[in-house]
Write an enzyme that holds these catalytic residues in place. Structure first.
Site, PDB file in Angstrom:
ATOM      1  CD  GLU A 154      -2.681   0.641   2.365  1.00  0.00           C
ATOM      2  OE1 GLU A 154      -3.179   2.084   2.838  1.00  0.00           O
ATOM      3  OE2 GLU A 154      -3.356  -0.573   2.401  1.00  0.00           O
ATOM      4  CB  SER A 172       3.043   4.677   3.191  1.00  0.00           C
ATOM      5  OG  SER A 172       3.570   5.424   4.724  1.00  0.00           O
ATOM      6  NE  ARG A 213       6.800   6.896   8.569  1.00  0.00           N
ATOM      7  CZ  ARG A 213       8.565   6.020   9.055  1.00  0.00           C
ATOM      8  NH1 ARG A 213       7.655   4.100   8.543  1.00  0.00           N
ATOM      9  NH2 ARG A 213       9.215   6.209   9.590  1.00  0.00           N
ATOM     10  NE  ARG A 226       1.319   8.354   8.549  1.00  0.00           N
ATOM     11  CZ  ARG A 226       1.852   7.878   9.032  1.00  0.00           C
ATOM     12  NH1 ARG A 226       1.471   6.954   7.630  1.00  0.00           N
ATOM     13  NH2 ARG A 226       2.694   7.020   9.654  1.00  0.00           N
ATOM     14  NE  ARG A 232     -17.144  -8.519   3.707  1.00  0.00           N
ATOM     15  CZ  ARG A 232     -17.475  -8.273   3.899  1.00  0.00           C
ATOM     16  NH1 ARG A 232     -17.312  -6.984   5.034  1.00  0.00           N
ATOM     17  NH2 ARG A 232     -17.964  -9.540   5.292  1.00  0.00           N
TER      18      ARG A 232
END
Length: 228
Positions: free
Chosen positions: A94, A96, A98, A166, A194
């Site tokens: 994923e 980020s 950061r 963030r 789902r």
């Protein structure tokens, strides 16, 4: 077709695929040193037998890789199928905040898309709320997003590191991007869970997109693995 748009800004994209319906047949028949290059009616019956009797290991020899762009609330539900899966061949990477400071995007339901709490359940949702309440909810969310983005930019402009800046962003509605690689069995399990009517509506829409893309690659196997 390799990409399907979902919600207001999201999408599911099929990045790569390993195998097809013959992969499952050949994995099952390797015990007898048999192999097929073209799917026959006999092969289709074998796939049906494997799925019906839950002989699932052959379905784990085929994999699909998706790129998904979805609100964080969808991503965290989806993530449960990686950490809680007992199927092999699962991977998740994923983006980020950061490391990246790209312009944040948020899922903002329209005024007619807000749903009521269900009557007899602690999860899920009920019927749409009335127009006035939906409009009020829309304005409040837009105000929250606006203030969060302002504070996020203020933090970055004043030298605060991205991984702390963030914290100002409203998390659950913020879009995140990830790669999901999974076996065909895992993909089928995710779809079965789902697309159910009691699943969160937003993740239902993503599951239907995954289903449509995967069916193009595995029309026979996935049709047998998916619940009617």
């Amino acid at each position: 077709m390799t990409k399907i748009n979902v919600l207001d800004k999201g999408y599911v994209r099929l990045v790569d695929c390993m195998g097809d319906d013959t992969t499952i047949v050949n994995a099952a028949r390797v015990s007898y040193d048999k192999q097929t290059d073209e799917l026959s009616d006999k092969d289709k019956r074998l796939i049906k037998f494997l799925a019906t009797h839950e002989h699932t290991s052959p379905f784990r020899h085929a994999t699909l890789q998706f790129e998904v762009y979805a609100p964080l609330m969808v991503a965290r539900q989806w993530w449960k199928y990686v950490v809680g899966s007992n199927h092999t061949m699962e991977a998740w990477n994923e983006s980020s905040r950061r490391y990246v400071t790209e312009e944040p995007e948020f899922y903002v339901p329209g005024s007619k898309s807000w749903r009521s709490a269900p009557n007899n359940s602690k999860q899920g949702s009920g019927k749409p709320v009335d127009d006035d309440l939906g409009m009020d909810a829309l304005h409040r969310l837009m105000d929250t997003v606006f203030r969060g983005e302002q504070n996020y930019r203020w933090a970055l402009e004043n030298g605060i590191c991205a991984e702390q800046a963030r914290l100002f962003l409203p998390a659950y509605g913020m879009y995140v991007r990830w790669y999901w690689t999974a076996s065909l069995q895992s993909v089928a399990h995710f779809i079965n869970q789902r697309v159910e009517s009691d699943a969160q509506k937003e993740i239902q829409e993503y599951a239907h997109a995954v289903k449509e893309l995967a069916l193009e690659k595995f029309p026979v196997s996935l049709s047998e693995l998916i619940k009617p």
